[in-house]
Design a protein around this motif. Structure first.
Motif, PDB file in Angstrom:
ATOM      1  N   GLY A   1       0.808  -1.218   0.000  1.00 31.56           N
ATOM      2  CA  GLY A   1       0.000   0.000   0.000  1.00 31.56           C
ATOM      3  C   GLY A   1       0.837   1.262   0.000  1.00 31.56           C
ATOM      4  N   TYR A   2       0.338   2.274  -0.681  1.00 24.32           N
ATOM      5  CA  TYR A   2       0.991   3.585  -0.741  1.00 24.32           C
ATOM      6  C   TYR A   2       0.387   4.468   0.346  1.00 24.32           C
ATOM      7  N   ILE A   3       1.204   4.926   1.290  1.00 26.74           N
ATOM      8  CA  ILE A   3       0.696   5.742   2.392  1.00 26.74           C
ATOM      9  C   ILE A   3       0.365   7.137   1.871  1.00 26.74           C
ATOM     10  N   HIS A   4      -0.878   7.518   2.092  1.00 27.45           N
ATOM     11  CA  HIS A   4      -1.363   8.831   1.646  1.00 27.45           C
ATOM     12  C   HIS A   4      -2.289   9.349   2.734  1.00 27.45           C
ATOM     13  N   GLY A   5      -1.743  10.266   3.574  1.00 28.07           N
ATOM     14  CA  GLY A   5      -2.517  10.707   4.724  1.00 28.07           C
ATOM     15  C   GLY A   5      -2.625   9.577   5.725  1.00 28.07           C
ATOM     16  N   ASP A   6      -3.848   9.253   6.091  1.00 29.05           N
ATOM     17  CA  ASP A   6      -4.059   8.153   7.041  1.00 29.05           C
ATOM     18  C   ASP A   6      -4.559   6.888   6.335  1.00 29.05           C
ATOM     19  N   LYS A   7      -4.381   6.829   5.011  1.00 27.87           N
ATOM     20  CA  LYS A   7      -4.876   5.683   4.247  1.00 27.87           C
ATOM     21  C   LYS A   7      -3.747   4.951   3.532  1.00 27.87           C
ATOM     22  N   LYS A   8      -4.018   3.668   3.245  1.00 31.42           N
ATOM     23  CA  LYS A   8      -3.144   2.880   2.381  1.00 31.42           C
ATOM     24  C   LYS A   8      -3.842   2.756   1.029  1.00 31.42           C
ATOM     25  N   LEU A   9      -3.218   3.268   0.012  1.00 34.26           N
ATOM     26  CA  LEU A   9      -3.843   3.276  -1.313  1.00 34.26           C
ATOM     27  C   LEU A   9      -3.399   2.068  -2.137  1.00 34.26           C
ATOM     28  N   SER A  10      -4.333   1.573  -2.935  1.00 33.02           N
ATOM     29  CA  SER A  10      -4.006   0.518  -3.887  1.00 33.02           C
ATOM     30  C   SER A  10      -3.256   1.130  -5.064  1.00 33.02           C
ATOM     31  N   VAL A  11      -2.787   0.291  -5.987  1.00 37.27           N
ATOM     32  CA  VAL A  11      -2.052   0.794  -7.151  1.00 37.27           C
ATOM     33  C   VAL A  11      -2.896   1.787  -7.948  1.00 37.27           C
ATOM     34  N   PHE A  12      -4.129   1.418  -8.239  1.00 33.63           N
ATOM     35  CA  PHE A  12      -4.978   2.277  -9.058  1.00 33.63           C
ATOM     36  C   PHE A  12      -5.261   3.596  -8.341  1.00 33.63           C
ATOM     37  N   GLU A  13      -5.539   3.512  -7.040  1.00 35.83           N
ATOM     38  CA  GLU A  13      -5.790   4.732  -6.264  1.00 35.83           C
ATOM     39  C   GLU A  13      -4.547   5.617  -6.248  1.00 35.83           C
ATOM     40  N   ALA A  14      -3.360   4.992  -6.142  1.00 39.48           N
ATOM     41  CA  ALA A  14      -2.107   5.753  -6.145  1.00 39.48           C
ATOM     42  C   ALA A  14      -1.864   6.390  -7.511  1.00 39.48           C
ATOM     43  N   MET A  15      -2.287   5.707  -8.575  1.00 30.79           N
ATOM     44  CA  MET A  15      -2.161   6.286  -9.917  1.00 30.79           C
ATOM     45  C   MET A  15      -3.071   7.511 -10.044  1.00 30.79           C
ATOM     46  N   GLU A  16      -4.294   7.402  -9.529  1.00 34.58           N
ATOM     47  CA  GLU A  16      -5.237   8.514  -9.595  1.00 34.58           C
ATOM     48  C   GLU A  16      -4.752   9.699  -8.764  1.00 34.58           C
ATOM     49  N   ALA A  17      -4.040   9.391  -7.648  1.00 34.03           N
ATOM     50  CA  ALA A  17      -3.509  10.451  -6.778  1.00 34.03           C
ATOM     51  C   ALA A  17      -2.146  10.948  -7.253  1.00 34.03           C
ATOM     52  N   ARG A  18      -1.686  10.424  -8.400  1.00 29.73           N
ATOM     53  CA  ARG A  18      -0.409  10.796  -9.013  1.00 29.73           C
ATOM     54  C   ARG A  18       0.789  10.461  -8.120  1.00 29.73           C
ATOM     55  N   LEU A  19       0.653   9.381  -7.336  1.00 23.17           N
ATOM     56  CA  LEU A  19       1.787   8.902  -6.540  1.00 23.17           C
ATOM     57  C   LEU A  19       2.624   7.897  -7.326  1.00 23.17           C
ATOM     58  N   VAL A  20       2.017   7.334  -8.378  1.00 23.73           N
ATOM     59  CA  VAL A  20       2.701   6.351  -9.219  1.00 23.73           C
ATOM     60  C   VAL A  20       2.485   6.753 -10.673  1.00 23.73           C
ATOM     61  N   ASP A  21       3.539   6.694 -11.470  1.00 21.28           N
ATOM     62  CA  ASP A  21       3.359   7.042 -12.885  1.00 21.28           C
ATOM     63  C   ASP A  21       2.585   5.940 -13.599  1.00 21.28           C
ATOM     64  N   ARG A  22       1.932   6.293 -14.677  1.00 28.63           N
ATOM     65  CA  ARG A  22       1.034   5.377 -15.389  1.00 28.63           C
ATOM     66  C   ARG A  22       1.759   4.138 -15.906  1.00 28.63           C
ATOM     67  N   CYS A  23       2.969   4.302 -16.371  1.00 33.56           N
ATOM     68  CA  CYS A  23       3.700   3.177 -16.955  1.00 33.56           C
ATOM     69  C   CYS A  23       3.936   2.075 -15.915  1.00 33.56           C
ATOM     70  N   ASN A  24       4.517   2.443 -14.770  1.00 30.97           N
ATOM     71  CA  ASN A  24       4.760   1.451 -13.714  1.00 30.97           C
ATOM     72  C   ASN A  24       3.451   0.953 -13.119  1.00 30.97           C
ATOM     73  N   GLY A  25       2.506   1.856 -12.954  1.00 31.58           N
ATOM     74  CA  GLY A  25       1.217   1.465 -12.382  1.00 31.58           C
ATOM     75  C   GLY A  25       0.509   0.436 -13.229  1.00 31.58           C
ATOM     76  N   ASN A  26       0.491   0.638 -14.547  1.00 30.81           N
ATOM     77  CA  ASN A  26      -0.130  -0.337 -15.447  1.00 30.81           C
ATOM     78  C   ASN A  26       0.549  -1.696 -15.358  1.00 30.81           C
ATOM     79  N   ALA A  27       1.875  -1.682 -15.243  1.00 30.56           N
ATOM     80  CA  ALA A  27       2.616  -2.945 -15.137  1.00 30.56           C
ATOM     81  C   ALA A  27       2.219  -3.697 -13.871  1.00 30.56           C
ATOM     82  N   PHE A  28       2.116  -2.985 -12.747  1.00 30.49           N
ATOM     83  CA  PHE A  28       1.739  -3.626 -11.482  1.00 30.49           C
ATOM     84  C   PHE A  28       0.299  -4.154 -11.535  1.00 30.49           C
ATOM     85  N   LEU A  29      -0.599  -3.370 -12.140  1.00 32.80           N
ATOM     86  CA  LEU A  29      -1.994  -3.807 -12.264  1.00 32.80           C
ATOM     87  C   LEU A  29      -2.089  -5.069 -13.110  1.00 32.80           C
TER      88      LEU A  29
END
Length: 529
Positions: free
Chosen positions: A98-126
């Motif tokens: 999980g990607y820590i964002h505030g008090d939450k753990k975000l999934s890959v897709f949520e982290a992509m939407e929050a711009r914590l992960v770039d689309r290229c790496n995020g798509n690969a993980f998904l």
């Protein structure tokens, strides 16, 4: 819904994710880690790292040595990895933890939407998470199946579709067997399962163990890396090397068996089990009549205590397949989609042209009947029409060829005579008759319509049923016309060449022509799965 049906549906979510743990060396029957494979030159170092990142993004463990999984932090702490590689793996592991964002753990897709992960790496993980059991929900620590993820807004359809678009998410995982790039799920389907460590391994240097092939009974193979033994999933299950849940899970990786009821030309109900992946078919009534299946076992299947996969494996394990020496080309093996096709299906899917399809059907009809390569059954023209093995336009052109097998009626005497005799007496078209004789000769000998037995060309010559010029044409292969277009090489070939290059189907003993589809650049998630 029976218990085993439910077990198949939920097995992947209750079991460990099926990440690829390492490489299996088929020649020495040993397993090695991806880093060892890079050291041996089997994989480039960058390719090995991509497989390790896939492990880190999908599981709490990682396999850094000999394909054996260890807890992620333990493996990184004990391993002699450089700082750069550790950093890459820790970044990939966030897709699982999980990607820590505030008090939450975000999934890959949520982290992509929050711009914590770039689309290229995020798509690969998904892509990897979907291929290994579903999206990871780090808050709950569970896998979410793709259908539920889309329904609940955890993933958009647009993002899902983009995972299999060449521009937005190109194939990135290296297949050491082919040297080509592939999606992670494609490579998983070629893996073998090691019962000693309960892991999936990528076979090298060739994938004959696990690839779906008409020449091999092994599909979704299981190995024991310690004992150096290889077995099918069913053999492993019956030998108590794996439990039922693992067996069902492995079976579903290689096949999609479903049962349907149909009514044949005689009005009898037939229960057909069909594999949606390979196209193979089994008739339950035929299996019972041939004693490959007992009525008590059928009752267990009907009650749900025996799964459809066990039923199929049970039938196949009892079948004794003998190669049909007189088999014409029965159908095609689509090596691209790893599927059996009848001649008509191959024509409808543009794998062969109309003339090639007609010639293949002519050869079948004049040597005994239309063949169904998915089941090994033979049918008359009338039966083939009702079963969808030929179309009406083909059937009208094949009636004379059916006469060539059963015998041509002599107009004056009313007796059935052979093709050779009919040609001599000018009661059968010579061009069609010579083609029938060629087909029959190449598949075992000319056919006696009274007994359906085969007759050698020498016997025909001695009987005087054919003139010398016709005999010379049949004796010398250089006179055989190139009447087919090879579905693999696209070059013109004779029927003799087709038989010589054909492959034998392990399940039916029949001959198949290998076909290769033209490459496509677009692939949807729904078709892919």
């Amino acid at each position: 819904m029976g218990l085993t049906t439910v077990e198949v549906e939920v097995a992947q979510f209750l079991s460990q994710p099926k990440t690829i743990a390492g490489v299996y060396l088929e020649s020495s029957k040993k397993k090695i880690s991806f880093l060892e494979a890079a050291e041996k030159g089997i994989l480039a170092h960058a390719n090995a790292i991509e497989f390790l990142e896939a492990q880190a993004a999908t599981s709490s463990s990682i396999s850094l040595a000999a394909g054996k999984p260890q807890l992620f932090e333990d493996a990184l702490g004990k391993g002699s990895l450089d700082t750069l590689l550790k950093g890459k793996l820790r970044e990939a592991h966030l897709a699982f933890s999980g990607y820590i964002h505030g008090d939450k753990k975000l999934s890959v897709f949520e982290a992509m939407e929050a711009r914590l992960v770039d689309r290229c790496n995020g798509n690969a993980f998904l892509e990897v998470q979907l291929a290994t059991g579903g999206l990871v929900n780090p808050e709950l620590g569970v896998r979410v199946p793709v259908d539920i993820a889309v329904d609940r807004g955890l993933l958009t359809k647009a993002t899902l579709q983009s995972l299999y678009e060449p521009l937005t998410n190109p194939k990135r995982f290296h297949d050491p067997c082919t040297g080509q790039k592939a999606h992670y799920g494609e490579l998983l389907n070629t893996c073998v399962y090691d019962v000693d460590d309960s892991v999936y391994l990528l076979p090298f240097p060739d994938a004959h163990l696990s690839n779906a092939s008409p020449t091999s009974a092994r599909k979704g193979s299981v190995i024991s890396s310690l004992g150096g033994t290889e077995m099918s999933a069913y053999e492993a299950y019956k030998g108590e090397h794996i439990n039922k849940r693992t067996y069902l899970f492995l079976s579903r990786q290689g096949a999609e068996w479903v049962e349907e009821a149909s009514v044949d030309a005689n009005g009898s109900v037939r229960h057909i089990i069909t594999d949606g992946k390979s196209g193979r078919r089994l008739c339950i009534e035929t299996a019972i009549s041939q004693r490959f299946l007992e009525t008590t076992e059928l009752a267990s299947y009907r009650s749900g205590s025996l799964s459809i996969y066990e039923l199929v494996d049970l039938i196949y394990s009892r079948m004794v397949v003998v190669e049909d020496a007189n088999s014409p080309v029965a159908g095609l093996w689509d090596s691209t989609q790893r599927k059996l096709l009848s001649v008509l299906q191959a024509f409808q899917e543009n794998l062969i042209d109309g003339v090639t399809a007609l010639r293949l059907l002519e050869a079948q009809v004049c040597t005994g009947g239309i063949l169904d390569p998915t089941s090994g059954e033979k049918a008359t023209l009338k039966q083939a029409l009702s079963r969808g093995l030929v179309g009406g336009s083909f059937a009208r052109q094949l009636s004379l060829y059916e006469q060539a097998y059963h015998g041509i009626i002599q107009p004056k005497t009313g007796k059935r005579i052979s093709v050779a005799q009919a040609i001599q007496e000018n009661v059968f078209p010579k061009d069609i008759g010579m083609r029938c004789l060629e087909f029959q000769l190449l598949t075992g000998g000319l056919i006696n319509p009274e007994t359906q037995s085969r007759i050698s060309l020498e016997e025909v010559a001695q009987s005087g049923l054919l003139d010398k010029s016709s005999l010379a044409l049949l004796k010398d292969a250089k006179f055989y016309s190139k009447i087919l277009i090879c579905p693999k090489t696209r070059r013109c070939i004779s029927y003799k060449e087709a038989l010589e290059t054909s492959i034998r189907d392990h399940h039916t003993g029949l001959r198949l022509l290998e076909a290769v589809r033209a490459k496509t650049t677009r692939q949807s998630y729904w078709n892919y799965h």
